[in-house]
Design an enzyme around this catalytic site. Structure first.
Site, PDB file in Angstrom:
ATOM      1  N   GLU A 113      -1.072   3.493   3.763  1.00  0.00           N
ATOM      2  CA  GLU A 113       0.051   4.099   3.022  1.00  0.00           C
ATOM      3  C   GLU A 113       1.069   4.824   3.906  1.00  0.00           C
ATOM      4  O   GLU A 113       1.494   5.940   3.601  1.00  0.00           O
ATOM      5  CB  GLU A 113      -0.501   5.062   1.959  1.00  0.00           C
ATOM      6  CG  GLU A 113      -1.485   4.396   1.017  1.00  0.00           C
ATOM      7  CD  GLU A 113      -2.160   5.359   0.035  1.00  0.00           C
ATOM      8  OE1 GLU A 113      -1.844   6.558   0.056  1.00  0.00           O
ATOM      9  OE2 GLU A 113      -3.006   4.896  -0.739  1.00  0.00           O
ATOM     10  N   GLU A 136      -7.920  -2.823  -3.656  1.00  0.00           N
ATOM     11  CA  GLU A 136      -8.339  -1.690  -4.505  1.00  0.00           C
ATOM     12  C   GLU A 136      -7.996  -1.918  -5.969  1.00  0.00           C
ATOM     13  O   GLU A 136      -7.547  -1.008  -6.666  1.00  0.00           O
ATOM     14  CB  GLU A 136      -7.641  -0.397  -4.035  1.00  0.00           C
ATOM     15  CG  GLU A 136      -7.805  -0.082  -2.567  1.00  0.00           C
ATOM     16  CD  GLU A 136      -7.201   1.257  -2.155  1.00  0.00           C
ATOM     17  OE1 GLU A 136      -6.832   2.064  -3.030  1.00  0.00           O
ATOM     18  OE2 GLU A 136      -7.110   1.491  -0.942  1.00  0.00           O
TER      19      GLU A 136
END
Ligand code: G3I
Length: 401
Positions: free
Chosen positions: A186, A301
């Site tokens: 991220e 995810e």
């Protein structure tokens, strides 16, 4: 690594295929963008053995897996899918790859500046060894799960050394034992307003934009055989925000490639919303662009929240299944997508229902059902949608359709 290779062959050569096909039923609560799509099966005769997601994936040479909390696994009773603990049995039976939801993050591994605690990560590796599963590492460098001692003590003078040392020790500890590492997580956040789209983080602030390259190069030296992955969210949809972020992530990957940074894959987290816009052409093009850069794409995810689905539990389940089916069909149609992990496997263990996470809750207070199994460990319609998407994605290795 030879062990991992052997295990991958084993995973791929299991000649199990699915039986039983029926219809999922009414589509009333399916999100508007997905209406009209057919979902073809209902309740499974059996979600275990040849009907398990592990068997579906293995038959197609794919990986399906889940994030787990190693503390919940009955390691002592694990013996090839036969633990008496239902959750442990489910994880063993359904997944051929696992990732620690939290146990390999800085926050878990680094209680103090001079101590590394591998207890839970090692536990996961031991479990996977018994159950013949691969393991991913998550993650070596992130702006969250940062221990308080790090925030207090890191400075422009020592940050480079602290990051390098962490990666050397952690990736070194697991050298040769992991399928892949999320090296940087991220790091792109266009709304922070930086020209290269990088997120304003402690690492960027103290080291500068080179911290990403430093992380990948250090990881490659510490574990030359793990597939090194850049992992991010918000790159799935065709909304203006996701389009922009995808562009920035692609820019980063291109810069990596131009500089010879060792990277093998991009992780698309895939935390989706049952009521919002759904992924489409943009994601497909992103995956193809990654292929042109010689990168694999992992769905790392996946889960589907129903924050805003009004209606019965069944209505939520149908909406979640429709999103899973559509998304996984789209992603797995691309040959450079060999892996899907869900972020948990039952609604009893998901960050979306965890009181410790800062999550939006359903207005009626009922728990989310974002995964292929529910809180009683019964398969949800998403289980069927995932199995079906896997089956359609490529020919069976056994020659059966
Ligand atoms: O276990 C402790 C407990 O002992 C303590 O009393 C309590 C008080 O804060 O916290 C508990 O830990 C929490 C942990 O989840 C388990 O419940 C942490 O505070 C909380 O921050 C942690 O959240 C995790 C989050 O990442 C931050 O690390 C979630 O479980 C985890 O699902 C989530 O995973 C992230 C991926 O790593 C990256 N992509 C997005 C994804 C979802 O946010």
């Amino acid at each position: 690594m030879e062990r991992i290779r052997r295990r991958m062959q084993e995973v791929g050569s299991r000649r199990e295929f699915l039986t039983g096909v029926a219809a999922l039923g009414a589509v009333a609560a399916i999100p508007a963008p997905l209406r009209g799509l057919r979902i073809e099966r209902t309740a499974p005769a059996d979600s275990s053995g040849a009907g398990s997601l592990r068997a579906h994936a293995a038959a197609r040479g794919l990986m399906y897996g889940t994030a787990v909390n190693p503390v919940l696994l009955d390691l002592e009773g694990a013996t090839g899918g036969n633990s008496t603990d239902p959750y442990t049995r489910l994880v063993a039976e359904q997944a051929n790859i696992l990732v620690a939801e939290n146990s390999m993050k800085w926050g878990a591994l680094r209680p103090t500046a001079d101590r590394f605690d591998f207890t839970q990560g090692d536990r996961l590796l031991r479990f996977a060894g018994i159950e013949g599963q691969l393991v991913r590492g998550h993650n070596l460098c992130w702006h969250q799960s940062v221990p308080a001692w790090l925030t207090r003590t890191a400075s422009k003078d020592n940050a480079r050394e602290i990051l390098t040392h962490h990666i050397q020790v952690v990736a070194g500890h697991y050298r040769g034992k992991l399928h892949s590492w999320d090296v940087v997580n991220e790091a792109v956040h266009p709304s922070d307003g930086l020209p290269d789209g990088l997120r304003k983080t402690l690492w960027l602030d103290l080291i500068g934009p080179d911290y990403l390259e430093l992380a990948f190069r250090t990881a490659a030296a510490a574990d030359p055989e793990a597939k090194l992955t850049y992992n991010d969210y918000g790159i799935e949809l065709d909304t203006p925000e996701d389009v922009k972020k995808r562009e920035m992530v692609l820019g980063l990957l291109k810069r990596f490639k131009a500089k010879g940074v060792p990277i093998h894959a991009v992780g698309v987290q895939s935390h989706l919303d049952a009521t919002g816009p759904q992924p489409g052409q943009g994601l497909k093009e992103f995956i193809r662009e990654a292929a042109r850069m010689d990168l694999e794409v992992y769905v790392t995810e996946m889960d589907v929240n129903t924050h805003a689905v009004v209606g019965s539990r069944e209505a939520q389940d149908r909406a979640v299944a429709a999103v899973f089916g559509n998304y996984m069909r789209l992603a797995l149609a691309e040959p450079n997508v060999p892996m899907t992990l869900t972020w948990g496997i039952t609604s009893a263990h998901t960050w979306l229902n965890d009181a410790n996470t800062d999550q939006r809750r359903r207005p009626d207070g009922t728990p989310e059902r974002p995964l292929p199994f529910d809180d009683r460990m019964m398969p949800t319609p998403a289980f069927l949608a995932i199995g079906e998407a896997i089956d359609r994605s490529r020919p069976s290795r056994s020659g059966n359709a």
